[in-house]
Design an enzyme around this catalytic site. Sequence first.
Site, mmCIF file in Angstrom:
data_model
loop_
_atom_site.group_PDB
_atom_site.id
_atom_site.type_symbol
_atom_site.label_atom_id
_atom_site.label_comp_id
_atom_site.label_asym_id
_atom_site.label_seq_id
_atom_site.Cartn_x
_atom_site.Cartn_y
_atom_site.Cartn_z
ATOM 1 N N GLN A 132 0.836 -1.191 0.000
ATOM 2 C CA GLN A 132 0.000 0.000 0.000
ATOM 3 C C GLN A 132 0.879 1.252 0.000
ATOM 4 O OE1 GLN A 132 -1.806 0.761 3.835
ATOM 5 N NE2 GLN A 132 -3.722 1.416 2.889
ATOM 6 N N GLY A 133 0.776 2.055 -1.039
ATOM 7 C CA GLY A 133 1.553 3.289 -1.106
ATOM 8 C C GLY A 133 0.727 4.478 -0.661
ATOM 9 N N TYR A 134 0.676 4.680 0.631
ATOM 10 C CA TYR A 134 -0.145 5.759 1.187
ATOM 11 C C TYR A 134 0.715 6.824 1.868
ATOM 12 C CZ TYR A 134 -4.936 3.891 0.610
ATOM 13 O OH TYR A 134 -6.139 3.480 0.122
ATOM 14 N N SER A 135 1.256 6.478 3.052
ATOM 15 C CA SER A 135 1.951 7.482 3.865
ATOM 16 C C SER A 135 3.198 8.000 3.177
ATOM 17 C CB SER A 135 2.357 6.878 5.209
ATOM 18 O OG SER A 135 1.224 6.576 5.966
ATOM 19 N N SER A 173 4.635 -1.538 4.216
ATOM 20 C CA SER A 173 4.884 -2.904 4.669
ATOM 21 C C SER A 173 4.795 -3.829 3.467
ATOM 22 C CB SER A 173 3.904 -3.315 5.766
ATOM 23 O OG SER A 173 2.614 -2.885 5.458
ATOM 24 N N GLU A 228 -9.468 -1.622 5.551
ATOM 25 C CA GLU A 228 -8.260 -1.789 6.354
ATOM 26 C C GLU A 228 -8.614 -1.734 7.838
ATOM 27 O OE1 GLU A 228 -5.114 1.138 5.842
ATOM 28 O OE2 GLU A 228 -3.724 -0.207 6.871
ATOM 29 N N SER A 252 -4.050 6.431 13.003
ATOM 30 C CA SER A 252 -3.690 6.181 14.403
ATOM 31 C C SER A 252 -4.923 6.247 15.302
ATOM 32 C CB SER A 252 -2.680 7.230 14.867
ATOM 33 O OG SER A 252 -3.331 8.491 14.926
#
Lengths: 365, 405
Positions: free
Chosen positions: B127-130, B162, B245, B377
């Site tokens: 997953q390319g998010y943050s 990850s 998610e 978070s």
Amino acid sequence: MRFGLTEDQGLFGRSLRGFLADRLPLDALRRLAETGTGFDAELWRGLGELGLHGLLVPEEHGGAGLGMLDAALAAEALGYHAAPAPFAAALVMAVQAFRSAGDAEQQRQWLPRIAAGQARIGLGFAGLAGQTGRAALRLEGGRLSGALDGLMDGGEATHFLAYLADGRAALIEAGAPGVTATLRRSVDRTRALVDLDLAGAAPVALLQSSNDPLAAARRVRDAGRVMLAADTLGAAQNMLDRAVAYANERVQFGRVIGSFQGVKYMCADMATMLEPCRAMVWYAAYAQDAVPEEAAMVASHAKAHLAEVGREVARLATEVHGGMGFTDLLGLHHQFKRITFDRQALGGPERCRHDAAVAQGWVAA
Amino acid sequence: MDLTLTPKHRALREEVDAFIAAHRDAAPRPGGGRKRPDRKALDWQALLLKHGYFARTIPREYGGFGAPHDVIELAIIADAFSRAGISPGIHNQGISMLVPTLLEVGTEEQKRRWIGPTIRGETIWCQGYSEPGSGSDLAAAQTRAAVEDGHFVINGQKIWTSSAHFADMMFLLCRTEPDKSKHAGLSYLLLPMSAPGIEVRPLRTMTGRAEFNETFFTDVRVPVDQIVMGRGDGWHVANVTLKYERMLLGDPNKLQQRLEATRRMMEQPGADGARLLDRAEWRDRLLRLQGEVIAARNHNMRLLTETAEGVDSGLGRFIVKYHGTMLAHRLASLALDVMGSTGLLYEPQGEVAEDDPATTWQIDYMYDIGLIIGGGSSNIQKNIIGERGLGLPREPKAAVPAGRN
């Protein structure tokens, strides 16, 4: 095949809450709570007109023949509005007691009277559920003597159902010779406790038809525990709703306080704890009727878990209200004390969890 | 409320129990998802798919079992595997997040192409998010994708990716419309990790392993049709994925697995011959958590029913990630306490072999903190619960000091 309420059940809960909101504005609740008896004749009549008295009584005996989940929704509504009305013991446990250990004649005689609102039965379970206080009764030659503390729904009761240590239960008339009933006002002024002293009292009925009286008594205990869990769910939901409303309206530092994360997170934490409890109470109630192999375990777990969550919500919701939460002006404390009562009645959480362990064979009773 | 088991359900329960009894030796150790599935895990996955114990309701044309949605069936299957302590199959970001996203908003071609290999465990996604400058503020992503001769050309950096070091594919949130407002300028692309210009640098975490990575993009070219929904729809698609998610991160079946595993440890006699389950103080800790797990599982059943009936659960759904990850960490905490000093032995095996139980619990206990932080978070979850769930107002914006943004 679904996990949820039916349309009828949703409607029933809403109409009961509407009725109670109408009958119990804060000034009325404050007035009724002054007596500390946990009973008001007018409210009792009104609840009867809504069908609450005979909710669980089979139709053949003049009741609605509904199930434990319907009863839990009623308990939740009563807890939400901190209603001073006998319910968990008088209208749920007592009915369960007659159904699980009363003979046909006893059921025919007493269940219609419960459904009609004429027999209001205070119920003493004490030792069998892990309540503290005296629990020493002797039945000799058909006469009952000894002491039993902490009867629920006993204020203004017409009868008392006193459980013996062996699981049998004796029904006694409130004013009969040899019966001394002392009303003890509790911290929750919407529900009293009664201490019984008996000196050769003659029972009007002895419930002993079950071939396993202790197991029958445990079913009564479990039904009561589910109702107290539902009562706490309602009371805690009320406190959360009011905390959120207050946080949306109270202004400090030029902002409504609900926009501060410190306050917002208290509300979010309450919702996070409380929201899963709803499904837990539904399932625990449903299991009493439909999942016998899990009924005891989930009833005790629901009672214990709601006691823990209820205590947290009671504190946090009061805190969100600041100093006002601590006053009598807002009346938030009625629900706070409701939760306090529910926790100790029919055994505190440690005892309930122990019973859950016994129910799944982790440990001997 | 109707949870009556029909004869069909009873038959299913017996069938699943019999399946587990017959095949349990073929099952990999439960957990994982942090390594590439090995042969054993892939074979197990194929067996589960064949019997409809995995991807049960995904249509056959996409590689699933094609059964109609039935909450009780799913509960029976999950319960049987957690009772037996047997792996219920692979749970990774592709399976639990991308697949439901494609089912919800993907094109027919995307569903047919990607779902099958993903649920079989053959195609691994990351997953390319943050990004270093956009964590909780995900919509501030700066990784750019400019369009040149039929391709997106990607430049930028992602972090906390990850599985990137063994993944085949990535779903990427990036800025394709720099002239539009923050949320409207994003797109959601699908790209192979083998594309030239991608560099993956492992990020060693507190577990001692590199579960995460930094991923760098230098002129990475992706055909313009490798996009989910349209240009500028990325924020919407990203939130569909986040929804799944967060459900994955709060999965009550994982909680049940952990509870059962801990109970089994407490039933084993210790060096002094005594069982912790016989000691009231230990038993009560387990029982407290059991009550909470029961609440979480009942709540999940309610959400599944609402989903099946097309009801938006709102608050009920928003709490799942925060509630589930915190509870999971407390379960791991009890497990560590039960193991005591023998649970301190720590020898992670990396990618090659299964970890021993003590090491696995220690990794879970630490990795749980990552899960409490990741996927939005706990603080972000509490904002969502407070604002979207309870209707409390947003925090007013504070001014950014000059020279920082």
